[in-house]
Design a protein around this motif. Sequence first.
Motif, PDB file in Angstrom:
ATOM      1  N   ASP A 280       0.802  -1.221   0.000  1.00  0.00           N
ATOM      2  CA  ASP A 280       0.000   0.000   0.000  1.00  0.00           C
ATOM      3  C   ASP A 280       0.838   1.275   0.000  1.00  0.00           C
ATOM      4  OD1 ASP A 280       0.858  -0.488   2.557  1.00  0.00           O
ATOM      5  OD2 ASP A 280      -1.117  -0.451   3.486  1.00  0.00           O
ATOM      6  N   GLY A 281       2.138   1.155  -0.125  1.00  0.00           N
ATOM      7  CA  GLY A 281       3.007   2.325  -0.312  1.00  0.00           C
ATOM      8  C   GLY A 281       3.030   3.314   0.826  1.00  0.00           C
ATOM      9  N   ASP A 282       2.899   2.836   2.069  1.00  0.00           N
ATOM     10  CA  ASP A 282       2.876   3.790   3.183  1.00  0.00           C
ATOM     11  C   ASP A 282       4.010   3.578   4.193  1.00  0.00           C
ATOM     12  OD1 ASP A 282       1.932   1.426   4.248  1.00  0.00           O
ATOM     13  OD2 ASP A 282       0.308   2.348   5.384  1.00  0.00           O
ATOM     14  N   VAL A 283       5.164   3.107   3.706  1.00  0.00           N
ATOM     15  CA  VAL A 283       6.321   2.938   4.594  1.00  0.00           C
ATOM     16  C   VAL A 283       6.766   4.320   5.065  1.00  0.00           C
ATOM     17  CG1 VAL A 283       8.734   2.211   4.722  1.00  0.00           C
ATOM     18  CG2 VAL A 283       7.108   0.827   3.511  1.00  0.00           C
ATOM     19  N   THR A 284       6.994   4.451   6.375  1.00  0.00           N
ATOM     20  CA  THR A 284       7.363   5.764   6.910  1.00  0.00           C
ATOM     21  C   THR A 284       8.709   5.776   7.633  1.00  0.00           C
ATOM     22  OG1 THR A 284       6.145   5.303   8.946  1.00  0.00           O
ATOM     23  CG2 THR A 284       4.973   6.507   7.213  1.00  0.00           C
ATOM     24  N   GLN A 285       9.149   4.610   8.168  1.00  0.00           N
ATOM     25  CA  GLN A 285      10.356   4.627   8.992  1.00  0.00           C
ATOM     26  C   GLN A 285      11.225   3.394   8.757  1.00  0.00           C
ATOM     27  OE1 GLN A 285       8.749   4.577  12.934  1.00  0.00           O
ATOM     28  NE2 GLN A 285       8.589   6.790  13.062  1.00  0.00           N
ATOM     29  N   LEU A 286      12.507   3.586   9.020  1.00  0.00           N
ATOM     30  CA  LEU A 286      13.444   2.472   9.121  1.00  0.00           C
ATOM     31  C   LEU A 286      13.999   2.512  10.530  1.00  0.00           C
ATOM     32  CD1 LEU A 286      15.232   0.164   7.962  1.00  0.00           C
ATOM     33  CD2 LEU A 286      16.915   1.932   7.434  1.00  0.00           C
ATOM     34  N   MET A 287      13.781   1.432  11.284  1.00  0.00           N
ATOM     35  CA  MET A 287      14.333   1.338  12.633  1.00  0.00           C
ATOM     36  C   MET A 287      15.646   0.561  12.557  1.00  0.00           C
ATOM     37  SD  MET A 287      10.923   0.475  14.857  1.00  0.00           S
ATOM     38  CE  MET A 287      11.894   0.191  16.310  1.00  0.00           C
ATOM     39  N   ILE A 288      16.688   1.122  13.184  1.00  0.00           N
ATOM     40  CA  ILE A 288      17.992   0.466  13.253  1.00  0.00           C
ATOM     41  C   ILE A 288      18.304   0.242  14.722  1.00  0.00           C
ATOM     42  CG2 ILE A 288      20.440   0.623  12.697  1.00  0.00           C
ATOM     43  CD1 ILE A 288      19.703   2.613  10.497  1.00  0.00           C
ATOM     44  N   GLU A 289      18.374  -1.023  15.111  1.00  0.00           N
ATOM     45  CA  GLU A 289      18.666  -1.360  16.508  1.00  0.00           C
ATOM     46  C   GLU A 289      20.036  -2.031  16.595  1.00  0.00           C
ATOM     47  OE1 GLU A 289      14.897  -2.975  18.550  1.00  0.00           O
ATOM     48  OE2 GLU A 289      14.658  -3.375  16.411  1.00  0.00           O
ATOM     49  N   GLU A 290      20.865  -1.542  17.496  1.00  0.00           N
ATOM     50  CA  GLU A 290      22.163  -2.167  17.753  1.00  0.00           C
ATOM     51  C   GLU A 290      21.897  -3.389  18.621  1.00  0.00           C
ATOM     52  OE1 GLU A 290      24.932  -0.919  16.417  1.00  0.00           O
ATOM     53  OE2 GLU A 290      23.991   0.898  15.676  1.00  0.00           O
ATOM     54  N   LEU A 291      22.290  -4.566  18.173  1.00  0.00           N
ATOM     55  CA  LEU A 291      21.977  -5.781  18.916  1.00  0.00           C
ATOM     56  C   LEU A 291      22.903  -6.019  20.103  1.00  0.00           C
ATOM     57  CD1 LEU A 291      20.981  -8.198  16.039  1.00  0.00           C
ATOM     58  CD2 LEU A 291      19.529  -6.866  17.546  1.00  0.00           C
ATOM     59  N   ASP A 292      24.083  -5.406  20.095  1.00  0.00           N
ATOM     60  CA  ASP A 292      24.999  -5.597  21.222  1.00  0.00           C
ATOM     61  C   ASP A 292      25.101  -4.360  22.104  1.00  0.00           C
ATOM     62  OD1 ASP A 292      26.206  -4.160  19.251  1.00  0.00           O
ATOM     63  OD2 ASP A 292      28.126  -5.184  19.351  1.00  0.00           O
ATOM     64  N   ARG A 293      24.220  -3.388  21.888  1.00  0.00           N
ATOM     65  CA  ARG A 293      24.194  -2.159  22.683  1.00  0.00           C
ATOM     66  C   ARG A 293      22.738  -1.744  22.880  1.00  0.00           C
ATOM     67  NH1 ARG A 293      27.735  -1.463  18.654  1.00  0.00           N
ATOM     68  NH2 ARG A 293      29.906  -1.337  19.230  1.00  0.00           N
ATOM     69  N   PRO A 294      22.464  -0.971  23.914  1.00  0.00           N
ATOM     70  CA  PRO A 294      21.076  -0.535  24.129  1.00  0.00           C
ATOM     71  C   PRO A 294      20.736   0.738  23.347  1.00  0.00           C
ATOM     72  CG  PRO A 294      22.424   0.144  25.979  1.00  0.00           C
ATOM     73  CD  PRO A 294      23.325  -0.626  25.054  1.00  0.00           C
ATOM     74  N   THR A 295      21.181   0.834  22.105  1.00  0.00           N
ATOM     75  CA  THR A 295      20.889   2.033  21.313  1.00  0.00           C
ATOM     76  C   THR A 295      20.086   1.664  20.077  1.00  0.00           C
ATOM     77  OG1 THR A 295      22.963   1.831  20.076  1.00  0.00           O
ATOM     78  CG2 THR A 295      23.005   3.208  22.042  1.00  0.00           C
TER      79      THR A 295
END
Length: 161
Positions: free
Chosen positions: A64-79
């Motif tokens: 439906d063409g409504d992508v708004t964000q890309l989440m990037i999570e560090e797997l070895d850090r809490p960021t």
Amino acid sequence: MMSRGSILKKILIIVGVILASAAGFVVYVTVTASPIPKIISVEFPEKINVNEEVVGTVEFEDGDGDVTQLMIEELDRPTSDIISLTELGVTGISAGSFGLSQEGDSPQIMLQRLTLVDAKGNRSAPYILQFQIGDPTDSYERYDKEQANQRPVSQRQKIHF
């Protein structure tokens, strides 16, 4: 040897298929794209230099063409980091790609989870991105040399990896 019953069944099936095609029956199959975003591929180098900005590519689909964000999570850090795709001009399209910029100021191995999020809150399956910044063993060797200059090997503090 085949029995008369099995031969008769096969003949009836073949006759049925021929009659259906002769009568002009057409079966339409409609394929609709999923409204849930999907990361198709990520192109990013396995190794980058320290303090060097490298841009990779993320290819995606969204029915439906409504992508708004890309989440990037560090797997070895809490960021974590959230990139607005609206600022990149990516919203409103059902398939495409965008650039993903990464850089690091110290040698390390990065392990990140990338997830696309659309306007309804639907999330893509996560994509795990792993790459190396510089040579992490350089800092270990420097540490060993510094320690050797200060005290003999038998008196050094042990490092566990």
